[in-house]
Scaffold this motif. Sequence first.
Motif, short mmCIF file in Angstrom:
data_model
loop_
_atom_site.label_atom_id
_atom_site.label_comp_id
_atom_site.label_asym_id
_atom_site.label_seq_id
_atom_site.Cartn_x
_atom_site.Cartn_y
_atom_site.Cartn_z
N ILE A 47 0.84 -1.20 0.00
CA ILE A 47 0.00 0.00 0.00
C ILE A 47 0.88 1.25 0.00
CG2 ILE A 47 -1.61 1.36 1.40
CD1 ILE A 47 -2.84 -1.31 2.33
N LYS A 48 1.88 1.27 0.87
CA LYS A 48 2.76 2.44 0.97
C LYS A 48 3.64 2.58 -0.28
CE LYS A 48 5.77 4.90 4.16
NZ LYS A 48 6.74 5.35 3.14
N ASP A 52 3.81 5.94 -2.48
CA ASP A 52 5.04 6.71 -2.64
C ASP A 52 5.45 6.80 -4.11
OD1 ASP A 52 5.02 6.90 0.08
OD2 ASP A 52 6.63 5.44 0.42
N TYR A 53 5.24 5.73 -4.87
CA TYR A 53 5.61 5.73 -6.28
C TYR A 53 4.74 6.71 -7.08
CZ TYR A 53 6.52 4.10 -11.02
OH TYR A 53 6.85 4.04 -12.34
N MET A 54 3.43 6.74 -6.78
CA MET A 54 2.52 7.60 -7.53
C MET A 54 2.60 9.06 -7.10
SD MET A 54 1.08 5.56 -9.71
CE MET A 54 -0.28 6.54 -10.31
N VAL A 106 -4.15 6.13 -0.52
CA VAL A 106 -3.95 5.70 0.86
C VAL A 106 -2.46 5.50 1.08
CG1 VAL A 106 -4.36 3.88 2.55
CG2 VAL A 106 -6.19 4.58 0.99
N GLN A 107 -1.92 6.16 2.10
CA GLN A 107 -0.49 6.03 2.39
C GLN A 107 -0.20 4.87 3.32
OE1 GLN A 107 1.32 9.48 4.18
NE2 GLN A 107 3.39 8.78 3.74
N TYR A 108 -1.03 4.69 4.33
CA TYR A 108 -0.79 3.61 5.29
C TYR A 108 -2.09 3.25 6.00
CZ TYR A 108 2.20 0.68 8.21
OH TYR A 108 2.80 -0.41 8.79
N VAL A 109 -2.20 2.00 6.41
CA VAL A 109 -3.36 1.53 7.16
C VAL A 109 -2.87 0.68 8.32
CG1 VAL A 109 -5.54 0.26 7.10
CG2 VAL A 109 -4.73 1.44 5.04
N GLU A 110 -3.33 1.00 9.51
CA GLU A 110 -3.07 0.19 10.70
C GLU A 110 -4.39 -0.46 11.12
OE1 GLU A 110 -0.73 -1.60 13.56
OE2 GLU A 110 -0.02 -0.21 12.01
N TYR A 217 -7.90 -0.52 -3.61
CA TYR A 217 -8.21 0.88 -3.93
C TYR A 217 -6.99 1.56 -4.57
CZ TYR A 217 -8.85 5.88 -3.27
OH TYR A 217 -8.90 7.24 -3.47
N ASN A 218 -5.81 1.41 -3.95
CA ASN A 218 -4.61 2.03 -4.50
C ASN A 218 -4.27 1.47 -5.87
OD1 ASN A 218 -4.21 3.77 -2.38
ND2 ASN A 218 -2.21 2.99 -1.81
N MET A 219 -4.43 0.17 -6.04
CA MET A 219 -4.14 -0.46 -7.33
C MET A 219 -5.11 0.03 -8.40
SD MET A 219 -3.21 -4.37 -6.19
CE MET A 219 -2.86 -4.90 -7.87
#
Length: 246
Positions: A47-48, A52-54, A106-110, A217-219
């Motif tokens: 996810i991160k 970061d790439y985009m 989304v950068q990160y999910v906990e 979602y990110n994909m």
Amino acid sequence: MLLIKEVYQLSFRETILLSKDYFKNVPSLRDFHYRASKLMRVIQILIKFIHDYMQRGCVQTIIVDGTGIGFRKKTNLNWMRGTQVRKVKDHIRCEVVLTKGRYKLVQYVEVGRRYASEIKMLRKILDKMELIGRRFLADRLYDVLWLRDYLEGRGIKSVIRVRRDGVGREEVVWEEYKERNEIEGMFGNMKGKLSGYVAAYREDMAMVLALVKFLAYNMYVAYFLSLFLARLWPVYLLLSISHTDF
């Protein structure tokens, strides 16, 4: 296979049956379940990585909020001040960091257990990564001293609603704060497309499958944008040529 499971909202057994039509080597039900349960950290990294790439460091706004994802296990809920007990579907909590810059990702999910403290989950996230952006948006729940000090130390503008008992602090400007609604919209769209529920009985497996939804979602954002840009680059090229003075 986990993405297939969540996109089509299948059980583990149904996912294996469907995957046999597309993949040569498909694990057994037991192996699939075991391997999936070990992927939590890997999915968080993916996810991160996509984020970061985009975004490529071009982040304007950071929006933080929590949401719940239900699963099949039943739990007791004390209702009417404990006078009644209701059986309801259990859920896990997801603390989500959404950023807006080049794109909305989304950068990160906990993930944590039901009713887990969102502010404590955010602190776990900040122990693993550093926030970079111009402003940070959140509701009153995040109006705590350590978070404001963290943002100030990194030059990030704090746009956090002041608690009702907060004294000596100015309320946020609505024009800046209203952007926070975008994370609620993302939750609604994601749950509408992929469901706000995962087909799992174990809590640890429900956490993994919840993370898969945010990975999907990110994909989707990355795939849609790459497809969109691949089709429109000739138009941009022609427009740039037409505005060039020879």
